[in-house]
Design a protein around this motif. Structure first.
Motif, mmCIF file in Angstrom:
data_model
loop_
_atom_site.group_PDB
_atom_site.id
_atom_site.type_symbol
_atom_site.label_atom_id
_atom_site.label_comp_id
_atom_site.label_asym_id
_atom_site.label_seq_id
_atom_site.Cartn_x
_atom_site.Cartn_y
_atom_site.Cartn_z
ATOM 1 N N PRO A 1 0.795 -1.230 0.000
ATOM 2 C CA PRO A 1 0.000 0.000 0.000
ATOM 3 C C PRO A 1 0.831 1.285 0.000
ATOM 4 O O PRO A 1 0.337 2.337 -0.363
ATOM 5 C CB PRO A 1 -0.826 -0.112 1.287
ATOM 6 C CG PRO A 1 -0.902 -1.574 1.566
ATOM 7 C CD PRO A 1 0.409 -2.144 1.077
ATOM 8 N N ARG A 2 2.105 1.196 0.366
ATOM 9 C CA ARG A 2 2.980 2.383 0.359
ATOM 10 C C ARG A 2 3.703 2.574 -0.972
ATOM 11 O O ARG A 2 4.351 3.596 -1.179
ATOM 12 C CB ARG A 2 4.010 2.266 1.479
ATOM 13 C CG ARG A 2 3.389 2.204 2.862
ATOM 14 C CD ARG A 2 4.437 1.789 3.877
ATOM 15 N NE ARG A 2 4.922 0.456 3.524
ATOM 16 C CZ ARG A 2 4.881 -0.596 4.323
ATOM 17 N NH1 ARG A 2 4.417 -0.469 5.526
ATOM 18 N NH2 ARG A 2 5.325 -1.756 3.930
ATOM 19 N N ALA A 3 3.633 1.619 -1.870
ATOM 20 C CA ALA A 3 4.427 1.657 -3.098
ATOM 21 C C ALA A 3 4.046 2.829 -4.001
ATOM 22 O O ALA A 3 4.930 3.495 -4.541
ATOM 23 C CB ALA A 3 4.302 0.335 -3.849
ATOM 24 N N ALA A 4 2.760 3.073 -4.197
ATOM 25 C CA ALA A 4 2.342 4.156 -5.113
ATOM 26 C C ALA A 4 2.915 5.487 -4.674
ATOM 27 O O ALA A 4 3.402 6.259 -5.502
ATOM 28 C CB ALA A 4 0.822 4.207 -5.218
ATOM 29 N N GLU A 5 2.868 5.748 -3.397
ATOM 30 C CA GLU A 5 3.428 7.005 -2.887
ATOM 31 C C GLU A 5 4.941 7.055 -3.122
ATOM 32 O O GLU A 5 5.477 8.092 -3.506
ATOM 33 C CB GLU A 5 3.122 7.174 -1.408
ATOM 34 C CG GLU A 5 3.672 8.441 -0.819
ATOM 35 C CD GLU A 5 3.384 8.586 0.672
ATOM 36 O OE1 GLU A 5 4.074 9.386 1.305
ATOM 37 O OE2 GLU A 5 2.484 7.883 1.191
#
Length: 149
Positions: free
Chosen positions: A141-145
């Motif tokens: 869930p942190r990858a896009a950011e």
């Protein structure tokens, strides 16, 4: 338990990476040279895709003035994405489950997905853009950011 708190989910997939390619890139070897010498190294393709997208005005390109660099970035990112999928499968990934951003060797693949998402959005390929965002969120869930999306 997975790194995202799912007790029933698969364990995180941790790629082993390509130490030689990563070292070459960190030591200033041209990404094209690294990609040609280590075509399975997603990180080299990520460098190429991100460099091609550098300085691109997304809104102008999305309005129909698509520079050739965006098409090149799309191709580089797609190559790195597919090479990364090959590596993930070799490491037991079944098409789902965590691929943590914090594991440095996973970042080449995740960066390629991010660059592919951006290039797809610029050229108006909305379905591909959304698929890439979903994949990034499913992986971590942190990858896009972390890839600037």
């Amino acid at each position: 338990m997975t790194s995202f708190g799912d007790l029933l989910g698969p364990p995180p997939t941790l790629l082993t990476g390509d130490d030689e390619a990563e070292s070459d890139l960190l030591n200033g070897v041209a990404p094209a040279t690294v990609a040609a010498g280590s075509p399975t190294a997603s990180i080299a393709w990520a460098y190429l895709a991100e460099a091609a997208l550098e300085g691109v005005d997304d809104s102008a390109a999305a309005a129909g003035d698509v520079p050739p660099e965006v098409v090149a970035a799309y191709a580089y990112a797609r190559t790195g994405y597919h090479r990364g999928l090959d590596q993930l499968r070799k490491h037991g990934w079944k098409g789902y489950g965590p691929v943590p951003w914090e594991h440095q060797q996973n970042q080449g693949f995740l960066r390629c997905v991010g660059a592919l998402a951006r290039a797809a959005k610029i050229i108006g390929e909305e379905d591909e853009y959304l698929r890439c965002l979903d994949l990034l969120n499913d992986c971590d869930p942190r990858a896009a950011e972390n890839v600037g999306l």
